[in-house]
Each structure stands twice: as C-alpha cells, then as structure tokens.
Write a protein that holds these residues in place. Structure first.
Motif, PDB file in Angstrom:
ATOM      1  N   ARG A  56      62.694  23.127  68.529  1.00  0.00           N
ATOM      2  CA  ARG A  56      61.125  22.596  68.765  1.00  0.00           C
ATOM      3  C   ARG A  56      60.596  22.213  67.552  1.00  0.00           C
ATOM      4  NH1 ARG A  56      59.805  28.196  72.002  1.00  0.00           N
ATOM      5  NH2 ARG A  56      60.836  27.736  74.031  1.00  0.00           N
ATOM      6  N   GLY A  57      60.616  20.932  67.339  1.00  0.00           N
ATOM      7  CA  GLY A  57      60.021  20.612  66.073  1.00  0.00           C
ATOM      8  C   GLY A  57      61.062  21.002  64.921  1.00  0.00           C
ATOM      9  N   LYS A  58      60.453  21.571  63.988  1.00  0.00           N
ATOM     10  CA  LYS A  58      61.510  22.101  62.887  1.00  0.00           C
ATOM     11  C   LYS A  58      61.892  23.431  63.210  1.00  0.00           C
ATOM     12  CE  LYS A  58      59.832  19.150  59.245  1.00  0.00           C
ATOM     13  NZ  LYS A  58      59.905  19.124  57.821  1.00  0.00           N
ATOM     14  N   GLU A  59      61.450  24.101  64.141  1.00  0.00           N
ATOM     15  CA  GLU A  59      62.135  25.428  64.488  1.00  0.00           C
ATOM     16  C   GLU A  59      63.392  25.567  65.476  1.00  0.00           C
ATOM     17  OE1 GLU A  59      58.274  28.224  64.780  1.00  0.00           O
ATOM     18  OE2 GLU A  59      58.782  27.375  66.511  1.00  0.00           O
ATOM     19  N   VAL A  60      64.173  26.396  65.088  1.00  0.00           N
ATOM     20  CA  VAL A  60      65.302  26.768  66.122  1.00  0.00           C
ATOM     21  C   VAL A  60      65.049  27.801  66.806  1.00  0.00           C
ATOM     22  CG1 VAL A  60      67.836  26.835  66.043  1.00  0.00           C
ATOM     23  CG2 VAL A  60      66.803  25.392  64.221  1.00  0.00           C
ATOM     24  N   SER A 107      63.892  34.163  70.439  1.00  0.00           N
ATOM     25  CA  SER A 107      63.474  34.211  69.120  1.00  0.00           C
ATOM     26  C   SER A 107      63.696  32.824  68.413  1.00  0.00           C
ATOM     27  CB  SER A 107      63.910  35.394  68.548  1.00  0.00           C
ATOM     28  OG  SER A 107      63.318  35.480  67.317  1.00  0.00           O
ATOM     29  N   VAL A 108      62.830  32.876  67.316  1.00  0.00           N
ATOM     30  CA  VAL A 108      63.181  31.833  66.335  1.00  0.00           C
ATOM     31  C   VAL A 108      64.011  32.232  65.306  1.00  0.00           C
ATOM     32  CG1 VAL A 108      62.096  30.313  64.443  1.00  0.00           C
ATOM     33  CG2 VAL A 108      60.725  30.703  66.472  1.00  0.00           C
ATOM     34  N   LEU A 109      65.292  31.272  64.996  1.00  0.00           N
ATOM     35  CA  LEU A 109      66.212  31.804  64.086  1.00  0.00           C
ATOM     36  C   LEU A 109      65.509  31.127  62.750  1.00  0.00           C
ATOM     37  CD1 LEU A 109      68.907  32.990  63.240  1.00  0.00           C
ATOM     38  CD2 LEU A 109      69.975  30.614  64.200  1.00  0.00           C
ATOM     39  N   PRO A 110      65.336  31.692  61.748  1.00  0.00           N
ATOM     40  CA  PRO A 110      64.721  31.286  60.368  1.00  0.00           C
ATOM     41  C   PRO A 110      66.044  30.551  59.553  1.00  0.00           C
ATOM     42  CG  PRO A 110      63.946  33.333  60.647  1.00  0.00           C
ATOM     43  CD  PRO A 110      64.926  33.219  61.975  1.00  0.00           C
ATOM     44  N   PRO A 111      65.919  29.628  58.632  1.00  0.00           N
ATOM     45  CA  PRO A 111      66.938  29.209  58.023  1.00  0.00           C
ATOM     46  C   PRO A 111      67.680  30.120  57.036  1.00  0.00           C
ATOM     47  CG  PRO A 111      65.066  27.647  57.833  1.00  0.00           C
ATOM     48  CD  PRO A 111      64.540  28.880  58.730  1.00  0.00           C
ATOM     49  N   GLY A 112      68.924  30.058  57.150  1.00  0.00           N
ATOM     50  CA  GLY A 112      69.698  31.123  56.349  1.00  0.00           C
ATOM     51  C   GLY A 112      69.885  32.455  57.024  1.00  0.00           C
ATOM     52  N   GLN A 113      69.396  32.706  58.201  1.00  0.00           N
ATOM     53  CA  GLN A 113      69.699  33.754  58.735  1.00  0.00           C
ATOM     54  C   GLN A 113      70.709  34.090  59.532  1.00  0.00           C
ATOM     55  OE1 GLN A 113      67.344  36.387  57.970  1.00  0.00           O
ATOM     56  NE2 GLN A 113      66.973  34.773  56.381  1.00  0.00           N
ATOM     57  N   LYS A 114      71.352  35.279  59.882  1.00  0.00           N
ATOM     58  CA  LYS A 114      72.447  35.345  60.802  1.00  0.00           C
ATOM     59  C   LYS A 114      71.999  35.543  62.159  1.00  0.00           C
ATOM     60  CE  LYS A 114      75.416  37.538  57.152  1.00  0.00           C
ATOM     61  NZ  LYS A 114      76.070  38.753  57.005  1.00  0.00           N
ATOM     62  N   LEU A 115      73.010  34.962  63.019  1.00  0.00           N
ATOM     63  CA  LEU A 115      72.962  35.056  64.388  1.00  0.00           C
ATOM     64  C   LEU A 115      74.069  35.649  64.657  1.00  0.00           C
ATOM     65  CD1 LEU A 115      71.831  34.188  67.292  1.00  0.00           C
ATOM     66  CD2 LEU A 115      72.940  32.163  66.896  1.00  0.00           C
ATOM     67  N   ARG A 116      74.218  36.778  65.582  1.00  0.00           N
ATOM     68  CA  ARG A 116      75.166  37.349  66.046  1.00  0.00           C
ATOM     69  C   ARG A 116      75.438  37.230  67.672  1.00  0.00           C
ATOM     70  NH1 ARG A 116      76.378  42.670  67.350  1.00  0.00           N
ATOM     71  NH2 ARG A 116      74.705  43.558  66.390  1.00  0.00           N
ATOM     72  N   LEU A 117      76.610  36.749  68.204  1.00  0.00           N
ATOM     73  CA  LEU A 117      76.791  36.433  69.639  1.00  0.00           C
ATOM     74  C   LEU A 117      78.212  37.570  69.861  1.00  0.00           C
ATOM     75  CD1 LEU A 117      76.998  32.790  69.743  1.00  0.00           C
ATOM     76  CD2 LEU A 117      74.879  34.361  69.975  1.00  0.00           C
ATOM     77  N   GLY A 118      77.724  38.732  70.382  1.00  0.00           N
ATOM     78  CA  GLY A 118      79.003  39.709  70.656  1.00  0.00           C
ATOM     79  C   GLY A 118      79.661  40.049  68.913  1.00  0.00           C
ATOM     80  N   ASN A 119      80.536  39.940  68.737  1.00  0.00           N
ATOM     81  CA  ASN A 119      80.961  40.378  67.474  1.00  0.00           C
ATOM     82  C   ASN A 119      81.128  38.962  66.641  1.00  0.00           C
ATOM     83  OD1 ASN A 119      81.581  42.818  68.593  1.00  0.00           O
ATOM     84  ND2 ASN A 119      83.759  42.448  69.099  1.00  0.00           N
TER      85      ASN A 119
END
Length: 187
Positions: free
Chosen positions: A50-54, A75-87
């Motif tokens: 969405r524009g510059k947002e992920v 939720s918005v995922l800020p640059p450099g932040q961790k995303l966890r899917l399961g393990n």
C-alpha cells in the motif's frame, strides 16, 4: 524494491522480492513465495503493498503470524522488523542499507539431519501401536514380552483355576442328577 529474507538456519538467504501488489506466502507450490517448512501453513499469509507500506495479513494460519513476537491478523511491517510465520523468521529488507538482523536461533533443539520427507498438507503424526516395520520383522512389539515375570506369574495359576472350575462343574452336575432322580423317582 522491498524483499522478505528468511533468517532461519537451513533456510538462510532465501528471499522474495515484493514486486506484486499482493503476494501469498505458504508451504504449498501455488504461493508466490513458497516456504517448505512444516510450521508454515499451506496458505499462511498475504503481503499487500500500500504505497510505501508493507501490510501483512494472516490467512487463518495454524501457527500464527507475528511481527516482533506480537500475533497479528493484519498489520504494517516496518522496514528492518522481524516477521515470524510459525517457526520461520523473516525480515523486511527495503534496500535502504543497514545490517541484516542476526539469523534466528533455532526454536527447537538441534536434531541430527534426517532424510527429506514428502510434504503432506495438514498432516498430524499420531503415535500408534505396532509399526509396519515391526510387523515385517515378526515377533511381538516391545512391552508384549510373554517371558516377563508378570506373565509367568499369571500363567502359573491357570492350571489350578481349571482344576477348581472342573471340580465345581462336576459337583453341580452331580447335584442336578441327584435332584432329577430324587424328585423324578418320588412321583
């Protein structure tokens, strides 16, 4: 161009550039970003630009979608932040520089490598009795030892039981015959 980079050992370096407006992530092949790891659902989440947002949207995954260890539905995922899917941990690389986060520590104790297994959707391993391999080898499964002390003790009492049972049946049979002749003979 932003991209998601996997941090987990064994999957380290796998990444996916977010070129499309919508990107699906999951374990099966029809996802745009396939992650072949059992804790990732077949269709785990969707990434929306969405524009510059992920924006990350969970697709009712079994083991959840987390941003910085906070479970999210969307939720918005800020640059450099961790995303966890399961393990599986990933981070959002926007190409703006900066060091990549350290690889994720294993969430379970390291086990010796095992041969690759077929990926089966929604599979749950249930402990069972005797395996096919044990049946092919013959014999009895562990815990079914006829030579054990408990089994031997139970077997020693069996002849006594049968002797007593036969004696009781003979006594009952004799009483029945006696009553038949006594009652039948007096009429």
């Amino acid at each position: 161009m932003p991209k998601l980079v996997i941090l987990n050992q064994g999957l380290t370096g796998q990444s996916h550039e977010l070129k499309a407006e919508h990107t699906t992530i999951g374990r099966v092949e029809d996802n745009m970003f396939q992650i072949s790891e059992p804790s990732v659902s077949s269709h785990h989440c969707e990434v929306v630009l969405r524009g510059k947002e992920v924006v990350i949207r969970d697709l009712n995954s079994t083991n959840g979608t987390f941003i910085n260890n906070q479970k999210i539905a969307e939720s918005v995922l800020p640059p450099g932040q961790k995303l966890r899917l399961g393990n599986v941990e990933l981070w959002l690389d926007t190409g703006a520089g900066g060091p990549a986060p350290a690889p994720a520590a294993p969430t379970t104790p390291a086990a010796p490598p095992s041969p690759p297994k077929k990926t089966v959707d929604n599979t749950l391993v249930i402990p069972r009795g005797v395996s096919l391999g044990e049946l092919e080898k013959g014999g009895r499964p562990p815990g079914f030892d006829t030579a054990s002390k408990e089994f031997s003790k139970k077997r020693r009492g069996a002849p006594i039981f049968w002797i007593i049972a036969i004696a009781v049946l003979l006594v009952i049979g004799g009483l029945i015959l006696y009553l038949v002749y006594e009652v039948g003979g007096s009429h």
